[in-house]
Design a protein around this motif. Structure first.
Motif, PDB file in Angstrom:
ATOM      1  N   ARG A  32       0.831  -1.196   0.000  1.00 22.78           N
ATOM      2  CA  ARG A  32       0.000   0.000   0.000  1.00 22.78           C
ATOM      3  C   ARG A  32       0.870   1.252   0.000  1.00 22.78           C
ATOM      4  N   GLN A  33       0.421   2.278  -0.726  1.00 26.79           N
ATOM      5  CA  GLN A  33       1.044   3.605  -0.730  1.00 26.79           C
ATOM      6  C   GLN A  33       2.521   3.569  -1.119  1.00 26.79           C
ATOM      7  N   SER A  34       2.868   2.643  -2.004  1.00 29.86           N
ATOM      8  CA  SER A  34       4.267   2.554  -2.447  1.00 29.86           C
ATOM      9  C   SER A  34       4.466   3.160  -3.831  1.00 29.86           C
ATOM     10  N   GLY A  35       3.396   3.670  -4.452  1.00 25.42           N
ATOM     11  CA  GLY A  35       3.546   4.375  -5.721  1.00 25.42           C
ATOM     12  C   GLY A  35       3.345   3.539  -6.964  1.00 25.42           C
ATOM     13  N   TYR A 221       0.866  -4.597   3.746  1.00 31.16           N
ATOM     14  CA  TYR A 221       2.233  -4.064   3.743  1.00 31.16           C
ATOM     15  C   TYR A 221       3.298  -5.118   3.462  1.00 31.16           C
TER      16      TYR A 221
END
Length: 440
Positions: A32-35, A221
């Protein structure tokens, strides 16, 4: 027309590896939220400025499609501005940017579409499947879209895992795909900066502690494919009833066409109070509003809840423990339209079984929101030492599956209303001065 090949944005090492991998088939399992979406829309913008081509981005829903197109448009504008400077014959002002389509001066096109078997079938183009593990009917989408890339087009797939009952998981073992796996530790090692709400740098361990949910940590994650054998509502079952027109917040102009039913799971300090509003249209219960309250006095909760109780045909309220006062006052004021529910093994069994049946029959629509999905999925049916089953979920910072129980209560209220001798008509409006929904 040549384009600048080095993006001016700062990329992590794993984003660079993804961007430079020109394999025809790519599979990205990222934290998540790693681009991942940022990286792939950048790759699409780069290729579209390099040569005349066409890309179709299929996303979980219309909202996600719009967000992805906005990101791609930002990249395209940056490339166009650079090309204006480098090449006198290129005019970035000739590019067209619509909500779900981009047309570039060299003839390249990018389309953003919500994913379903019909939209997947309709275009011959390169395809990007964003968050593919969360697409409804992922196998049907796959069967429909694959023929569209037969004539040499490329296919990029990215997602965070969501169990093993979907096509994204199956494609992990396909040898034709170039694989990219990025968990949160890989991302940090590659240059991703984790920050708290004050902008201070934090470690993955601090993030894990703040999350407070080991299953979510493993999946979101550490990008592990979790076994869903113990989940009462599997991700696949939940996905069949997710819909963009099921809302967390009702639009201001919304006026109900069918009767409303409300479920209220009461909390005070540790857990959320969740108010779940359903509208019955035909034989389908549509989520219309979800109110989440935390650390709020009962008087303030009452001010928010009462307008919805005035509007609904029937409501079911958790009167266990702290909820007794609010449930009693609601019954005194609104009478027989209020059903007071004491949570115990028997009542939870009935609520959970009825709720699951709505998903199996596809007669409920719920928001395609991650926190709702995870809350529903967290509930487990657990056998006790005496063989008696109970329904429970591990408590975390996001509550104790309060959304599950409030939605189940709302469904229970709707089912109880089917046997009610008299149907109370909807109030014409909310009480003066009280905003629709209120609260958060």
């Amino acid at each position: 027309m040549a384009s600048p090949r080095k993006p001016v944005v700062q990329l992590t090492t794993y984003q660079q590896a993804w961007l430079m991998d020109h394999a025809r088939f790519k599979h990205g399992r990222w934290s998540r939220q790693s681009g991942k979406t940022f990286s792939t829309t950048l790759e699409i913008a780069d290729e579209c400025h390099t040569k005349r081509t066409k890309w179709v981005m299929l996303s979980r829903g219309e909202r996600q499609s719009k967000e992805n197109m906005e990101q791609c448009a930002i990249h395209c504008r940056a490339y166009g501005a650079a090309a204006d400077i480098i090449e006198s014959g290129y005019r970035s002002q000739d590019a067209e940017y619509k909500q779900l389509e981009i047309r570039l001066p060299n003839g390249s096109r990018v389309l953003g579409l919500p994913a379903n078997p019909d939209t997947a079938r309709g275009h011959s183009a390169n395809v990007y499947l964003d968050e593919f593990a969360f697409h409804q009917d992922s196998r049907k989408i796959w069967a429909s879209l694959f023929p569209t890339i037969t004539r040499g087009y490329r296919l990029a797939i990215t997602s965070t895992p969501q169990g093993k009952s979907n096509k994204f998981y199956e494609l992990e073992s396909n040898p034709q795909f170039s694989k990219h796996k990025v968990d949160i530790y890989d991302a940090v090692a590659g240059g991703l900066m984790l920050r708290d709400e004050q902008g201070q740098t934090i470690t993955p361990e601090q993030l894990r502690e703040a999350l407070g949910d080991e299953d979510a940590w493993q999946q979101e994650y550490l990008v592990q494919y979790l076994d869903e054998a113990s989940a009462y509502l599997t991700y696949e079952l939940i996905a069949t009833c997710e819909h963009d027109q099921a809302w967390m917040t009702a639009p201001e102009e919304w006026q109900p066409l069918g009767p409303l039913f409300v479920g209220v799971d009461i909390g005070r300090r540790r857990d959320l109070t969740v108010i779940w509003v359903l509208e019955l249209l035909g034989d389908v219960l549509w989520t219309r509003h979800v109110i989440e309250l935390q650390r709020m006095s009962f008087a303030a909760q009452k001010d928010i809840l009462w307008p919805w109780l005035a509007r609904c045909q029937r409501a079911a309220i958790d009167e266990t423990g702290l909820g007794m006062q609010l449930a009693e006052e609601a019954e005194d004021y609104f009478g027989s339209s209020i059903e007071r529910v004491t949570f115990n093994l028997q009542s939870k069994e009935l609520l959970a079984v009825t709720f699951r049946r709505q998903f199996e029959d596809q007669t409920i629509r719920v928001p395609a929101e991650r926190r709702v999905r995870e809350d529903f999925h967290r509930i487990k049916r657990i056998a006790g030492a005496t063989g008696v089953f109970r329904f429970d979920a591990a408590r975390n910072e996001d509550g104790h599956s309060d959304r599950f129980w409030s939605a189940a209560l709302a469904v229970g209220a709707a089912r109880s209303a089917e046997d009610a001798p008299r149907i109370r008509s909807l109030a014409p409006a909310f009480p003066e001065g009280v905003p629709i929904g209120g609260g958060l």
